[in-house]
Every structure is written in structure tokens, then in C-alpha cells.
Design a protein around this motif. Sequence first.
Motif, PDB file in Angstrom:
ATOM      1  N   VAL A 120       0.826  -1.219   0.000  1.00  0.00           N
ATOM      2  CA  VAL A 120       0.000   0.000   0.000  1.00  0.00           C
ATOM      3  C   VAL A 120       0.858   1.266   0.000  1.00  0.00           C
ATOM      4  O   VAL A 120       0.499   2.268  -0.619  1.00  0.00           O
ATOM      5  N   GLU A 121       2.005   1.232   0.674  1.00  0.00           N
ATOM      6  CA  GLU A 121       2.868   2.424   0.701  1.00  0.00           C
ATOM      7  C   GLU A 121       3.390   2.756  -0.694  1.00  0.00           C
ATOM      8  O   GLU A 121       3.467   3.927  -1.066  1.00  0.00           O
ATOM      9  N   THR A 122       3.732   1.740  -1.456  1.00  0.00           N
ATOM     10  CA  THR A 122       4.170   1.963  -2.833  1.00  0.00           C
ATOM     11  C   THR A 122       3.048   2.581  -3.660  1.00  0.00           C
ATOM     12  O   THR A 122       3.277   3.505  -4.451  1.00  0.00           O
ATOM     13  N   LEU A 123       1.828   2.090  -3.465  1.00  0.00           N
ATOM     14  CA  LEU A 123       0.673   2.658  -4.178  1.00  0.00           C
ATOM     15  C   LEU A 123       0.457   4.118  -3.782  1.00  0.00           C
ATOM     16  O   LEU A 123       0.157   4.959  -4.641  1.00  0.00           O
ATOM     17  N   ARG A 124       0.627   4.420  -2.502  1.00  0.00           N
ATOM     18  CA  ARG A 124       0.477   5.810  -2.041  1.00  0.00           C
ATOM     19  C   ARG A 124       1.525   6.720  -2.688  1.00  0.00           C
ATOM     20  O   ARG A 124       1.216   7.839  -3.094  1.00  0.00           O
ATOM     21  N   GLU A 125       2.754   6.232  -2.762  1.00  0.00           N
ATOM     22  CA  GLU A 125       3.816   7.019  -3.403  1.00  0.00           C
ATOM     23  C   GLU A 125       3.493   7.266  -4.873  1.00  0.00           C
ATOM     24  O   GLU A 125       3.649   8.386  -5.369  1.00  0.00           O
ATOM     25  N   LEU A 126       3.046   6.232  -5.570  1.00  0.00           N
ATOM     26  CA  LEU A 126       2.677   6.385  -6.983  1.00  0.00           C
ATOM     27  C   LEU A 126       1.531   7.384  -7.144  1.00  0.00           C
ATOM     28  O   LEU A 126       1.523   8.170  -8.090  1.00  0.00           O
ATOM     29  N   ALA A 127       0.571   7.340  -6.230  1.00  0.00           N
ATOM     30  CA  ALA A 127      -0.577   8.246  -6.305  1.00  0.00           C
ATOM     31  C   ALA A 127      -0.144   9.699  -6.161  1.00  0.00           C
ATOM     32  O   ALA A 127      -0.818  10.598  -6.671  1.00  0.00           O
ATOM     33  N   ASN A 128       0.962   9.924  -5.498  1.00  0.00           N
ATOM     34  CA  ASN A 128       1.494  11.286  -5.363  1.00  0.00           C
ATOM     35  C   ASN A 128       2.273  11.729  -6.593  1.00  0.00           C
ATOM     36  O   ASN A 128       2.559  12.912  -6.738  1.00  0.00           O
ATOM     37  N   GLU A 129       2.621  10.779  -7.454  1.00  0.00           N
ATOM     38  CA  GLU A 129       3.475  11.089  -8.598  1.00  0.00           C
ATOM     39  C   GLU A 129       2.741  11.088  -9.923  1.00  0.00           C
ATOM     40  O   GLU A 129       2.968  11.957 -10.764  1.00  0.00           O
ATOM     41  N   ASN A 130       1.884  10.078 -10.148  1.00  0.00           N
ATOM     42  CA  ASN A 130       1.273   9.920 -11.460  1.00  0.00           C
ATOM     43  C   ASN A 130      -0.025   9.124 -11.325  1.00  0.00           C
ATOM     44  O   ASN A 130       0.007   7.956 -10.924  1.00  0.00           O
ATOM     45  N   LEU A 131      -1.144   9.747 -11.667  1.00  0.00           N
ATOM     46  CA  LEU A 131      -2.449   9.107 -11.498  1.00  0.00           C
ATOM     47  C   LEU A 131      -2.575   7.840 -12.347  1.00  0.00           C
ATOM     48  O   LEU A 131      -3.078   6.817 -11.876  1.00  0.00           O
ATOM     49  N   ASN A 132      -2.114   7.888 -13.581  1.00  0.00           N
ATOM     50  CA  ASN A 132      -2.227   6.706 -14.447  1.00  0.00           C
ATOM     51  C   ASN A 132      -1.364   5.552 -13.952  1.00  0.00           C
ATOM     52  O   ASN A 132      -1.795   4.397 -13.963  1.00  0.00           O
ATOM     53  N   ALA A 133      -0.163   5.866 -13.513  1.00  0.00           N
ATOM     54  CA  ALA A 133       0.706   4.824 -12.971  1.00  0.00           C
ATOM     55  C   ALA A 133       0.093   4.220 -11.712  1.00  0.00           C
ATOM     56  O   ALA A 133       0.135   3.001 -11.507  1.00  0.00           O
ATOM     57  N   ALA A 134      -0.493   5.069 -10.873  1.00  0.00           N
ATOM     58  CA  ALA A 134      -1.142   4.586  -9.650  1.00  0.00           C
ATOM     59  C   ALA A 134      -2.335   3.699  -9.988  1.00  0.00           C
ATOM     60  O   ALA A 134      -2.528   2.639  -9.384  1.00  0.00           O
ATOM     61  N   MET A 135      -3.131   4.110 -10.970  1.00  0.00           N
ATOM     62  CA  MET A 135      -4.286   3.306 -11.365  1.00  0.00           C
ATOM     63  C   MET A 135      -3.835   1.958 -11.894  1.00  0.00           C
ATOM     64  O   MET A 135      -4.389   0.917 -11.531  1.00  0.00           O
ATOM     65  N   GLY A 136      -2.818   1.960 -12.741  1.00  0.00           N
ATOM     66  CA  GLY A 136      -2.296   0.698 -13.268  1.00  0.00           C
ATOM     67  C   GLY A 136      -1.802  -0.224 -12.160  1.00  0.00           C
ATOM     68  O   GLY A 136      -2.082  -1.423 -12.166  1.00  0.00           O
ATOM     69  N   ALA A 137      -1.097   0.336 -11.201  1.00  0.00           N
ATOM     70  CA  ALA A 137      -0.585  -0.471 -10.084  1.00  0.00           C
ATOM     71  C   ALA A 137      -1.724  -0.970  -9.203  1.00  0.00           C
ATOM     72  O   ALA A 137      -1.675  -2.101  -8.706  1.00  0.00           O
ATOM     73  N   CYS A 138      -2.743  -0.146  -9.019  1.00  0.00           N
ATOM     74  CA  CYS A 138      -3.877  -0.550  -8.177  1.00  0.00           C
ATOM     75  C   CYS A 138      -4.688  -1.669  -8.830  1.00  0.00           C
ATOM     76  O   CYS A 138      -5.070  -2.631  -8.157  1.00  0.00           O
ATOM     77  N   ILE A 139      -4.950  -1.560 -10.132  1.00  0.00           N
ATOM     78  CA  ILE A 139      -5.735  -2.622 -10.781  1.00  0.00           C
ATOM     79  C   ILE A 139      -4.907  -3.908 -10.835  1.00  0.00           C
ATOM     80  O   ILE A 139      -5.446  -5.006 -10.662  1.00  0.00           O
ATOM     81  N   TYR A 140      -3.612  -3.780 -11.024  1.00  0.00           N
ATOM     82  CA  TYR A 140      -2.744  -4.961 -10.982  1.00  0.00           C
ATOM     83  C   TYR A 140      -2.837  -5.626  -9.609  1.00  0.00           C
ATOM     84  O   TYR A 140      -2.995  -6.847  -9.508  1.00  0.00           O
ATOM     85  N   GLN A 141      -2.752  -4.822  -8.547  1.00  0.00           N
ATOM     86  CA  GLN A 141      -2.852  -5.328  -7.173  1.00  0.00           C
ATOM     87  C   GLN A 141      -4.186  -6.055  -6.964  1.00  0.00           C
ATOM     88  O   GLN A 141      -4.232  -7.135  -6.384  1.00  0.00           O
ATOM     89  N   SER A 142      -5.259  -5.457  -7.447  1.00  0.00           N
ATOM     90  CA  SER A 142      -6.595  -6.046  -7.264  1.00  0.00           C
ATOM     91  C   SER A 142      -6.732  -7.374  -8.002  1.00  0.00           C
ATOM     92  O   SER A 142      -7.209  -8.364  -7.428  1.00  0.00           O
ATOM     93  N   VAL A 143      -6.331  -7.391  -9.265  1.00  0.00           N
ATOM     94  CA  VAL A 143      -6.459  -8.617 -10.057  1.00  0.00           C
ATOM     95  C   VAL A 143      -5.559  -9.709  -9.479  1.00  0.00           C
ATOM     96  O   VAL A 143      -5.977 -10.865  -9.342  1.00  0.00           O
ATOM     97  N   LYS A 144      -4.339  -9.348  -9.107  1.00  0.00           N
ATOM     98  CA  LYS A 144      -3.416 -10.317  -8.512  1.00  0.00           C
ATOM     99  C   LYS A 144      -4.011 -10.920  -7.228  1.00  0.00           C
ATOM    100  O   LYS A 144      -3.945 -12.131  -7.019  1.00  0.00           O
ATOM    101  N   TYR A 145      -4.608 -10.073  -6.401  1.00  0.00           N
ATOM    102  CA  TYR A 145      -5.234 -10.529  -5.161  1.00  0.00           C
ATOM    103  C   TYR A 145      -6.332 -11.560  -5.463  1.00  0.00           C
ATOM    104  O   TYR A 145      -6.391 -12.621  -4.835  1.00  0.00           O
TER     105      TYR A 145
END
Length: 179
Positions: A133-158
Motif C-alpha cells: 500500500v505504501e508503494t501505491l500511495r507514493e505512486l498516487a502522489n506522482e502519477n495518477l495513471n501509474a497509480a491506477m495501473g498499479a492498483c488494478i494490478y494489485q486487485s487482479v493479482k489478489y
Amino acid sequence: LKKVLQERLTQSRYEHVLRVAETAKAMAVRYDISVVKAEQAALFHDIAKCMSQTVLRDILEREQEDPRLLNFHHELWHGPVGAVIAQKEFNIADPDIVHAIRYHTTGRAEMSDLEKLIYVADMIEPGRDFPGVETLRELANENLNAAMGACIYQSVKYLVNKKVSVYPDSIDCYNAYID
């Protein structure tokens, strides 16, 4: 709306909604998205979360929502039902807000920036605690698209690791970010 939410949600769910709203507002400022829309969508995103499966199913069927939803875990149902409630009970007509509420659990291909923001804010709000989650938070502070990609990856992987089916909109969303 906050009074209605307090009546409809458990205390812990209500507190989650408030944290998502604060996270969404901060992200909206960062990404030049309407703070008002972000707050509205965030406040509505879980309005149907504490409704019974029977009531959720009845609303999905009555409103002729995507019938595929009923073949997947009921945890997905509160997004589309929340969108219906926002429209019918609170006269929310802005399609961007309605879509942000509807797709906050599944994602979809071709999401608007507001939709991405609500999806990400829901996943990274300060009360969330899971590996990565901390990595996702860092990405969300940097780039919305990168954060979205990482979040959907996290969800599907889960979901894949749990060996449960993945809703087609989530697969489409994942594929959009992988491509």
C-alpha cells in the motif's frame, strides 16, 4: 449527505468513507480535477455497502444493471447500486460522478480521471493496511495513471491468488493498463 451516510453505514465504514473523501480531495488538487466532484463521488462510493444482498440484488434487477454482476461476488454489487442511489435519491446527474461511484470496485477500460482518482483513493486511504500500500500511495502522489495501473494490478493479482473469478470490467481495465 454525511448524516444520511451515518445512518446507513456502520461507524467503521462511515469513517472509511470520510478518509476516502479526504484522500480524493487532496488528489483532486494535485491532478487538477474538480474537488467538488471528487468529494461527492467519494462520499457516495460506499453508500450501498451495508445493504443486504437481497436488497442489492433486487435493485440491480429492477434497474436492469449488467446481469453478469449477479454471477460474481456480491461485494461488487454496491458500486452500481450506489450509482443508482446517487442518481435517484440525490439527483446526481453528472455522468462522471455516477461512473466513479459505479466502477470504484471493478474499474473499467477508458476510465476518466475522476474515476481513476476514486478507485485509487479508495485503495490507498490512510486506514488501508496491506503489503504494497505504501508503494501505491507514493505512486498516487506522482502519477495518477501509474497509480491506477498499479492498483488494478494489485486487485487482479489478489483475486487470482485467492482463485476467485475476476469481473470482466476489471480484466478490461487491467488490459488497458498493461497495453
